[in-house]
Design a protein around this motif. Sequence first.
Motif, short mmCIF file in Angstrom:
data_model
loop_
_atom_site.label_atom_id
_atom_site.label_comp_id
_atom_site.label_asym_id
_atom_site.label_seq_id
_atom_site.Cartn_x
_atom_site.Cartn_y
_atom_site.Cartn_z
N GLU A 98 0.98 8.27 -25.33
CA GLU A 98 0.48 7.38 -24.52
C GLU A 98 1.12 7.00 -23.38
O GLU A 98 1.23 5.73 -23.08
CB GLU A 98 -0.19 6.17 -25.34
CG GLU A 98 -1.05 6.42 -26.43
CD GLU A 98 -1.51 5.28 -26.91
OE1 GLU A 98 -0.98 4.26 -27.11
OE2 GLU A 98 -2.69 5.37 -27.74
N LEU A 99 1.75 7.92 -22.69
CA LEU A 99 2.58 7.63 -21.60
C LEU A 99 1.91 7.32 -20.40
O LEU A 99 1.04 8.10 -20.13
CB LEU A 99 3.67 8.86 -21.28
CG LEU A 99 4.67 9.02 -22.40
CD1 LEU A 99 5.50 10.26 -22.18
CD2 LEU A 99 5.64 7.64 -22.41
N SER A 100 2.29 6.38 -19.39
CA SER A 100 1.77 6.17 -18.19
C SER A 100 2.69 6.96 -17.13
O SER A 100 3.37 6.27 -16.41
CB SER A 100 1.74 4.74 -17.89
OG SER A 100 0.73 3.97 -18.75
N ASN A 101 2.34 8.22 -17.18
CA ASN A 101 3.46 9.09 -16.46
C ASN A 101 2.44 10.20 -16.08
O ASN A 101 2.05 11.14 -16.73
CB ASN A 101 4.63 9.34 -17.07
CG ASN A 101 5.66 10.56 -16.42
OD1 ASN A 101 5.32 11.72 -16.28
ND2 ASN A 101 6.43 9.93 -15.87
N SER A 102 2.46 10.59 -14.70
CA SER A 102 2.01 11.80 -14.32
C SER A 102 2.39 13.21 -14.78
O SER A 102 1.39 13.96 -15.06
CB SER A 102 2.18 11.89 -12.60
OG SER A 102 3.43 12.15 -12.05
N ILE A 103 3.62 13.26 -15.12
CA ILE A 103 4.01 14.71 -15.80
C ILE A 103 3.30 14.70 -17.06
O ILE A 103 2.95 15.67 -17.59
CB ILE A 103 5.51 14.90 -15.82
CG1 ILE A 103 6.09 14.75 -14.28
CG2 ILE A 103 5.85 15.99 -16.36
CD1 ILE A 103 7.27 14.90 -14.35
N SER A 104 3.36 13.57 -17.97
CA SER A 104 2.96 13.58 -19.19
C SER A 104 1.24 13.89 -19.34
O SER A 104 0.94 14.62 -20.12
CB SER A 104 3.12 12.33 -20.03
OG SER A 104 2.69 11.23 -19.37
N SER A 105 0.72 13.44 -18.21
CA SER A 105 -0.87 13.75 -18.03
C SER A 105 -1.04 14.86 -17.73
O SER A 105 -2.14 15.60 -18.11
CB SER A 105 -1.37 12.39 -17.03
OG SER A 105 -1.11 11.20 -17.55
#
Length: 585
Positions: free
Chosen positions: A307-314
């Motif tokens: 549940e990361l708030s990060n563009s790479i993880s998304s």
Amino acid sequence: MNRGRFKYDYLTGGIFVLIVILFFQIFYPYHLFFKEQTILFQNNIDYFLNYFKKPAWLSCYLGDFFVQFFYFKGGGALISGLLIGLVWYLAFLSFQKIAPSILSSSFALLIALSEFFLILNADYFLSGIWGIIVSLLTFLLWSRISCKQVSISVLVILVPFIYWIAGSHVFSFLFFVMACELNRKHKRKRYFFLGVLVLLGMAFSMVLRRIYLFTPEQALTYPYDVENILIIGLLVWGAVILYVCLVRVKRFSSEKVYLIALLFAVSGGVLGLGYFGDFKREKIFALGSEAYFGNWGKVYKLAERYELSNSISSYFANLSMVRLGIFPDKVLDFYQPFTKSLFLDVGPKQSWIRIFFSNEVYFMLGDMEKAQHSAQLGMIFSPNCRSSRMVRRLAEINIVLGEYKAAEKYIRMLNNSFFHKDYGRELSLIIKEMKSDCKGNWLFDKRKFLPDFDVLRKRGEEIPGLELLVQSNSNNSMALDYLLLYHLLDKDVVAFKRAFDKYYLQGHTNYPRIYSEALLVGLAKEDQLSRLSAQKYNISDVTKNRFMNYTRMFDLSESSFLKLKENFENSYWFYYHFFGKMRDE
């Protein structure tokens, strides 16, 4: 110092090594996997000779040689732990040479911890560890010279030699030499001569910097960067100076002193781990590495768990959903910073890690020209400019494009490695199959997605490329979903509706929920939210009723936000109204 005392020291070192190995294996394995992906160690003479273009050739060569073993599960943890343990052991013996003391073990632990902290960084490789190993080993050999005149003569030779094979760790060697001299019992100490040696080391690096095309900073710090050399200076050189000061003030022998020093070192290790450890990036590397291994189901599960708030993880979460065929259904279950999670920007201000990962989406969708451009940038901006992951990807891309000569060039690079040559042989067999019109492999299937022609695109212009892919192959459902969701995440429902009518409406009877919800928003904006218009799009009555309930609650007052979130958080309507432009973390 008695043998019983040494048992405590070796026990300390053994426990430290075990903790390091377990830490990397359990909590930090993907950093090590990623390091292996950024190099391609080749077993040929030309590759070896290339290391002589820079100083520290021996430490860099040995470092890259051992990094290739990070390819194996557990290999990185074991090698990193043993090398850091070797640093501790050599530092322990070096402190004993300076002055036998109960503090030697703990201060050696500080030097080993400096390398442990540095290897937590994705930009740091084993060349630095081998640099300090070479410098400490050279010091131990030099300290065995009993003749004063011979030791001076050897020092003059060793300074440029160590810089040549170990780079900036020549200064670590000189610090230990100076510490040894400071602790000598005779009155005449060679302070002036040792100072001249330090200046000689600096001058030698400055003279050679023009040959190596270095800036003054690079000449003094290579193979480290400035930030890393500050860590070395604080922990290595600081430990040497403090050790000499302490043993000169008092000869420590108490077990209590040993425990206090050990507690100090352990506390420093815990605090340093909290400061230098990047566990958020470890999670990103987990997603990127599992994608590299082809474990897309695991990528999805990890993204769901993190549940990361990060563009790479998304970005990787989106790619996993595309591969699993659930992208439109699950897209709003994850953090989506508008379109930044669909394509990774490769601008000049972006980190090399973002550039490194940027080709994945283009390769998956079938945009091979953009994939090749991004992979080449990933190769150029990676620390060693010879990434095994990028070489594999460039070989795959050129096979899909039918550029077999270019593909064979990359395959030869893979064949010269120890652990990627099997994949190189596999790609060679695929080329043979394609040349004989055999259509039974996954790279041949990629050709179905190739566009009929290409268009010039500026940086960040993704819509023309997606439309080109969809127009060239109507069965490219991945590109079509990406096109539609690009408009939706950009909150451009007008463009979405236009693309939906043009590419999606014909041939699809059941729509993903997000498309139905977005169509209702588009119809409402155009004042066409009538029964006739809604029926044209085959939107279910359940979705229409939910939309009416949402608009009714939305129109009441702003205080209904919490109720809207409770009932409609994963709906496109809630995203459309409340997701503001927020900075990527």
